[in-house]
Design a protein around this motif. Structure first.
Motif, PDB file in Angstrom:
ATOM      1  N   VAL A   1      -6.941  -8.671  -3.009  1.00 25.08           N
ATOM      2  CA  VAL A   1      -6.055  -7.850  -2.172  1.00 25.08           C
ATOM      3  C   VAL A   1      -5.742  -6.494  -2.786  1.00 25.08           C
ATOM      4  CG1 VAL A   1      -4.997  -9.834  -1.064  1.00 25.08           C
ATOM      5  CG2 VAL A   1      -3.972  -8.913  -3.168  1.00 25.08           C
ATOM      6  N   ALA A   2      -6.302  -6.202  -3.968  1.00 23.15           N
ATOM      7  CA  ALA A   2      -5.990  -4.928  -4.616  1.00 23.15           C
ATOM      8  C   ALA A   2      -6.211  -3.714  -3.701  1.00 23.15           C
ATOM      9  CB  ALA A   2      -6.799  -4.787  -5.900  1.00 23.15           C
ATOM     10  N   PRO A   3      -7.283  -3.680  -2.877  1.00 24.08           N
ATOM     11  CA  PRO A   3      -7.476  -2.511  -2.006  1.00 24.08           C
ATOM     12  C   PRO A   3      -6.339  -2.284  -1.003  1.00 24.08           C
ATOM     13  CG  PRO A   3      -9.505  -3.749  -2.199  1.00 24.08           C
ATOM     14  CD  PRO A   3      -8.444  -4.590  -2.817  1.00 24.08           C
ATOM     15  N   LEU A   4      -5.536  -3.307  -0.736  1.00 19.69           N
ATOM     16  CA  LEU A   4      -4.447  -3.151   0.228  1.00 19.69           C
ATOM     17  C   LEU A   4      -3.212  -2.490  -0.376  1.00 19.69           C
ATOM     18  CD1 LEU A   4      -4.558  -6.579   2.118  1.00 19.69           C
ATOM     19  CD2 LEU A   4      -5.674  -4.422   2.714  1.00 19.69           C
ATOM     20  N   ALA A   5      -3.213  -2.268  -1.708  1.00 19.26           N
ATOM     21  CA  ALA A   5      -2.040  -1.682  -2.358  1.00 19.26           C
ATOM     22  C   ALA A   5      -1.752  -0.279  -1.824  1.00 19.26           C
ATOM     23  CB  ALA A   5      -2.242  -1.652  -3.869  1.00 19.26           C
ATOM     24  N   ILE A   6      -2.800   0.496  -1.589  1.00 27.43           N
ATOM     25  CA  ILE A   6      -2.600   1.859  -1.048  1.00 27.43           C
ATOM     26  C   ILE A   6      -1.964   1.777   0.328  1.00 27.43           C
ATOM     27  CG2 ILE A   6      -3.780   3.968  -0.314  1.00 27.43           C
ATOM     28  CD1 ILE A   6      -5.962   3.333  -2.360  1.00 27.43           C
ATOM     29  N   ALA A   7      -2.448   0.862   1.158  1.00 19.35           N
ATOM     30  CA  ALA A   7      -1.890   0.703   2.505  1.00 19.35           C
ATOM     31  C   ALA A   7      -0.439   0.251   2.432  1.00 19.35           C
ATOM     32  CB  ALA A   7      -2.720  -0.309   3.291  1.00 19.35           C
ATOM     33  N   ALA A   8      -0.117  -0.617   1.454  1.00 17.78           N
ATOM     34  CA  ALA A   8       1.255  -1.105   1.321  1.00 17.78           C
ATOM     35  C   ALA A   8       2.210   0.027   0.957  1.00 17.78           C
ATOM     36  CB  ALA A   8       1.317  -2.216   0.273  1.00 17.78           C
ATOM     37  N   LYS A   9       1.743   0.986   0.162  1.00 21.12           N
ATOM     38  CA  LYS A   9       2.576   2.141  -0.171  1.00 21.12           C
ATOM     39  C   LYS A   9       2.824   2.999   1.068  1.00 21.12           C
ATOM     40  CE  LYS A   9       1.121   2.482  -5.019  1.00 21.12           C
ATOM     41  NZ  LYS A   9       0.398   3.295  -6.033  1.00 21.12           N
ATOM     42  N   GLN A  10       1.810   3.119   1.915  1.00 15.28           N
ATOM     43  CA  GLN A  10       1.943   3.949   3.117  1.00 15.28           C
ATOM     44  C   GLN A  10       2.799   3.284   4.187  1.00 15.28           C
ATOM     45  OE1 GLN A  10      -2.125   4.583   4.303  1.00 15.28           O
ATOM     46  NE2 GLN A  10      -2.351   6.452   3.088  1.00 15.28           N
ATOM     47  N   ARG A  11       2.560   1.997   4.448  1.00 16.95           N
ATOM     48  CA  ARG A  11       3.196   1.325   5.579  1.00 16.95           C
ATOM     49  C   ARG A  11       4.405   0.466   5.184  1.00 16.95           C
ATOM     50  NH1 ARG A  11      -0.025   1.562  10.249  1.00 16.95           N
ATOM     51  NH2 ARG A  11       0.815  -0.369  11.136  1.00 16.95           N
TER      52      ARG A  11
END
Length: 508
Positions: free
Chosen positions: A320-330
């Motif tokens: 799930v590491a690639p989702l960290a950027i999305a988590a910061k945004q959303r």
């Protein structure tokens, strides 16, 4: 027996014709069969003449015999001049001449229960495509099934080509399936849809849409859903996702105590994720819970690496590491990842589902986000942690208690049940069965935590669920997943960031 007697009697009557030249026999028989009101005895005589011609090697005689019985079979033997007994008698004789079409017709007439598999096999060996397909599907041997599917499909038989394509897709041989689907796409809506799927996976978007449209016009529901999601969603990488106002997706108009972002990893999974999301929006049972779920995000194909046996765990999981950027945004606190195949589960703040999981599975797993325990027998490893009075104090599930030396444990959970509903009945649960220990739940009914598909959500459980959502210190948001991933990777800067996010969420 009467039909057999007439056949033998006719054979005697026309015995004088047996030495005639076979074309003459066929001609004489045809003249009789073409009469609209030929009598039974005349028809039997004609059949004997055709048999004599067949015995002399006449393919025309065999063909006319076969077509006569085929026509009678097609009309359910309504013509009194030929009955099923007569047809079976002569077809058996043709089978002895290794006539494959006769074997197949006899198999069809007698049905699967009454016919010998020998007839089907003989017809298949004789290159009757329908028989080859039937023979393939009746075989338990993968090698034989593929062999006969290939033989039937090579004759251009569309059902066999479609079946062989399915066989290749089932075994991950997409490139072998592709030409077969291309050949049948214009004739079969299922093939059109599957061919569109293959084209879409190859990023041949325009051609894929053409085949989805063709299948949809023929009534294929999945193709219609595929076109719908293609028109409503676009694919994103984690760095270019749009922002979201969580207040806009709140069903209660209050704070979102869980902000849940579903993700899809392919066309098939965005169709499933969209369906799950719409089912949640329409689910009035959960409308009072301060849970906010955003519309799913369709990830580009190469974003997530998922496996049905992630890290040899036996369950579905993803990096799930690639989702960290999305988590910061959303700024979501929890995520749902819908992948192609695997066993549903929750790992801290991430729920994993596959395309076969029903909405009831989603609701069951959603309760795990808030700490609910399974009421069916859990695995031995988890049972050792949960199923004693000390272990359960570390987890404190809202719906399960265990025996303790004096009463139940945790006492506070029982007090909570009785304070909400003094008439609560404490009933046995199956949670700790693997260890032979007693566990209990606050309902006699089979609940959704025991059987997701048929269980109910009792009113007490909804109250407990709302109470759990207010206790953010007992939840495990996705920030914990990110902390663990980046810590294991040695990226201490990102690990520290997500540890701070985790502590802010749980109030530590």
């Amino acid at each position: 027996m009467r039909g057999l007697f007439l056949a033998v009697f006719a054979l005697l009557i026309v015995a004088g014709d047996s030495g005639r030249f076979s074309p003459q026999l066929v001609h004489n028989a045809s003249a009789v069969l073409n009469q609209s009101k030929a009598e039974r005895q005349q028809v039997n005589g004609a059949l004997v003449m055709l048999w004599n011609a067949s015995m002399q090697g006449s393919e025309q005689g065999q063909s006319l015999l076969l077509s006569t019985f085929q026509n009678a079979y097609n009309t359910n033997f309504d013509n009194n001049s030929i009955n099923q007994e007569d047809a079976s008698y002569w077809l058996e004789k043709l089978v002895r001449l290794e006539n494959a079409d006769a074997a197949w017709l006899l198999y069809q007439m007698l049905g699967e229960e009454g016919a010998s598999k020998r007839f089907m096999r003989l017809a298949a060996i004789g290159n009757v495509a329908e028989a080859q397909l039937a023979f393939a599907m009746s075989s338990d041997s993968p090698e034989k099934r593929e062999k006969w599917l290939v033989r039937a499909a090579s004759q251009g038989y569309v059902p066999a080509q479609a079946a062989l394509a399915d066989w290749y897709l089932l075994h991950g041989k997409q490139q072998l399936a592709k030409p077969l689907l291309a050949a049948t796409a214009e004739l079969d809506m299922q093939s059109a849809f599957k061919y569109g799927r293959l084209l879409w996976d190859e990023e041949n978007v325009d051609e894929a849409k053409i085949h989805f449209s063709r299948a949809a016009k023929l009534g294929h529901q999945q193709a219609s859903r595929a076109l719908s999601v293609i028109n409503r969603y676009k694919q994103y990488s984690p760095s270019n996702m749009p922002t979201i106002s969580w207040a806009s997706v709140s069903r209660t108009g209050s704070e979102c105590l869980q902000r849940i972002q579903p993700f899809a990893t392919s066309l098939a999974t965005i169709i499933r994720a969209d369906s799950l999301y719409n089912d949640f929006v329409k689910d009035t049972r959960l409308s009072s819970l301060p849970i906010c779920i955003a519309p799913p995000i369709w990830l580009k194909n190469d974003v997530l690496s998922c496996s049905a046996n992630f890290k040899k765990s036996g369950v579905l999981g993803c990096d799930v590491a690639p989702l960290a950027i999305a988590a910061k945004q959303r700024e979501f606190s929890h995520a749902v990842v819908v992948s192609e195949q695997g066993k549903a589960n929750v790992q801290n703040g991430v729920m994993y589902l596959d395309i076969s999981d029903a909405y009831s599975v989603f609701v069951h797993e959603l309760a795990h986000f808030s700490g609910f325990a399974d009421e069916y027998p859990i695995g031995r490893g988890m049972a050792r942690k949960l199923c004693d009075e000390d272990g359960i104090e570390d987890f404190v599930p809202p719906n399960v208690i265990v025996d303790s030396e004096y009463w139940y444990s945790p006492h506070s959970t029982v007090d909570k049940w009785l304070s909400i509903d003094p008439a609560t009945i404490i009933a046995p649960a199956k949670t700790c069965m693997v260890l032979g220990k007693n566990s209990y739940k606050p309902s006699r009914r089979i609940t959704f935590m025991e059987h997701h598909d048929s269980g109910v959500i009792p009113p007490l459980y909804l109250v407990l669920w709302r109470e759990q959502l207010k206790k953010q210190n007992i939840q495990r948001p996705i920030s914990m997943n990110f902390f663990q991933v980046f810590h294991q990777q040695g990226n201490q800067k990102e690990a520290a960031h997500w540890l701070e996010e985790y502590e802010a969420f749980v109030g530590e």
